[in-house]
Design a protein around this motif. Structure first.
Motif, PDB file in Angstrom:
ATOM      1  N   GLN A  68       0.838  -1.210   0.000  1.00 31.63           N
ATOM      2  CA  GLN A  68       0.000   0.000   0.000  1.00 31.63           C
ATOM      3  C   GLN A  68       0.872   1.259   0.000  1.00 31.63           C
ATOM      4  O   GLN A  68       0.578   2.223  -0.735  1.00 31.63           O
ATOM      5  N   LEU A  69       1.929   1.238   0.801  1.00 33.41           N
ATOM      6  CA  LEU A  69       2.821   2.398   0.852  1.00 33.41           C
ATOM      7  C   LEU A  69       3.524   2.614  -0.493  1.00 33.41           C
ATOM      8  O   LEU A  69       3.695   3.752  -0.939  1.00 33.41           O
ATOM      9  N   GLU A  72       1.022   4.178  -2.825  1.00 36.61           N
ATOM     10  CA  GLU A  72       0.838   5.594  -2.496  1.00 36.61           C
ATOM     11  C   GLU A  72       2.046   6.413  -2.925  1.00 36.61           C
ATOM     12  O   GLU A  72       1.901   7.544  -3.397  1.00 36.61           O
ATOM     13  N   LYS A  74       3.961   5.921  -5.446  1.00 39.04           N
ATOM     14  CA  LYS A  74       3.944   6.117  -6.905  1.00 39.04           C
ATOM     15  C   LYS A  74       3.074   7.305  -7.293  1.00 39.04           C
ATOM     16  O   LYS A  74       3.354   7.996  -8.268  1.00 39.04           O
ATOM     17  N   GLY A  75       2.020   7.560  -6.533  1.00 36.16           N
ATOM     18  CA  GLY A  75       1.119   8.668  -6.842  1.00 36.16           C
ATOM     19  C   GLY A  75       1.534   9.970  -6.177  1.00 36.16           C
ATOM     20  O   GLY A  75       0.986  11.026  -6.466  1.00 36.16           O
ATOM     21  N   ALA A  76       2.503   9.893  -5.256  1.00 39.70           N
ATOM     22  CA  ALA A  76       2.928  11.094  -4.524  1.00 39.70           C
ATOM     23  C   ALA A  76       4.149  11.703  -5.191  1.00 39.70           C
ATOM     24  O   ALA A  76       4.811  11.080  -6.025  1.00 39.70           O
ATOM     25  N   ARG A  80       6.872  13.845   0.215  1.00 38.67           N
ATOM     26  CA  ARG A  80       5.869  12.839   0.610  1.00 38.67           C
ATOM     27  C   ARG A  80       6.201  11.491  -0.043  1.00 38.67           C
ATOM     28  O   ARG A  80       6.104  10.446   0.607  1.00 38.67           O
ATOM     29  N   LEU A  84       7.062   8.081   2.041  1.00 38.85           N
ATOM     30  CA  LEU A  84       6.312   6.833   1.845  1.00 38.85           C
ATOM     31  C   LEU A  84       7.238   5.697   1.418  1.00 38.85           C
ATOM     32  O   LEU A  84       7.087   4.559   1.849  1.00 38.85           O
TER      33      LEU A  84
END
Length: 174
Positions: A68-69, A72, A74-76, A80, A84
Motif C-alpha cells: 500500500q505504501l 501511495e 507512486k502517486g505522490a 511525501r 512513503l
C-alpha cells in the motif's frame, strides 16, 4: 513333605521368572518415559507451529502495508513520496525479518517432531517387550503351579522374544 525332592529345573524357573519380571518392570518404566517425552515434544512442536503462524500473519500484514505504501508513493511527489518509500522500505525489512524468524521456528518445530517420532519408536518397542514379558511370566507361573517343564520352556521362548524387544527399545535395531 520332607521326603519330596525338589526338581532342579524349578530353581531355574524361579530365577528366570525374576529376571523376566525385572525386565518387564524396566521396560514399563522406559516405555512410560518415552511416552511422556513424545507428548512433551508434540506439545512443544505445536507451540512452535502456532508461533510460526503468528509470524506468518504479522509478515503478511507487513507485506500488505508495504504494498500500500509503495502504491501511495507512486502517486505522490517530492518529500511525501520519499517519506512513503522510506516507510515501505522499513516494512520490507520487517517482512524479511519475519521470513527469517519463520525459517528458524520451522526448523525448531521439525526438530521437535523428529524427537517425538524417535520417542514413539522407542516407546512402542518397550510396549511390545512388556506384552511378551508379561506373557512369559504368566507361562512360568503356570509351569511352577503345574510343575510342567515344557510350559516353562514355552515361557522362556516367549520371554526371549520379550527380551529382544526390550533391547530393541534401547537400540532400535528393527
Amino acid at each position: 513333605m520332607a521326603d519330596d525332592k525338589k526338581e532342579p529345573w524349578l530353581n531355574f524357573l524361579a530365577l528366570s521368572t525374576v529376571i523376566l519380571a525385572v525386565c518387564a518392570t524396566l521396560a514399563t518404566f522406559r516405555g512410560g518415559g518415552h511416552s511422556t517425552r513424545s507428548v512433551m515434544r508434540q506439545t512443544q512442536a505445536s507451540d512452535q507451529w502456532a508461533f510460526y503462524q503468528a509470524k506468518s500473519i504479522k509478515g503478511n500484514l507487513c507485506e500488505i502495508t508495504r504494498d500500500q505504501l509503495e502504491l501511495e508513493a507512486k502517486g505522490a511527489t517530492g518529500a511525501r513520496a520519499a517519506d512513503l518509500k522510506a516507510k515501505a522500505d522499513d516494512y520490507a525489512k520487517k517482512v524479511a525479518r519475519y521470513d527469517q524468524e519463520k525459517a528458524e521456528i520451522q526448523a525448531k518445530a521439525q526438530s521437535l517432531e523428529r524427537e517425538r517420532e524417535d520417542a514413539l519408536k522407542h516407546g512402542a518397542a518397550f510396549g511390545v517387550a512388556v506384552i511378551y514379558l508379561q506373557i512369559a511370566i504368566l507361562l512360568c507361573s503356570i509351569a511352577a503351579l503345574l510343575k510342567k517343564q515344557p510350559v516353562w520352556w514355552l515361557g522362556m521362548a516367549v520371554g526371549a522374544v520379550g527380551i529382544v524387544n526390550f533391547v530393541n527399545g534401547f537400540l532400535l535395531f528393527f
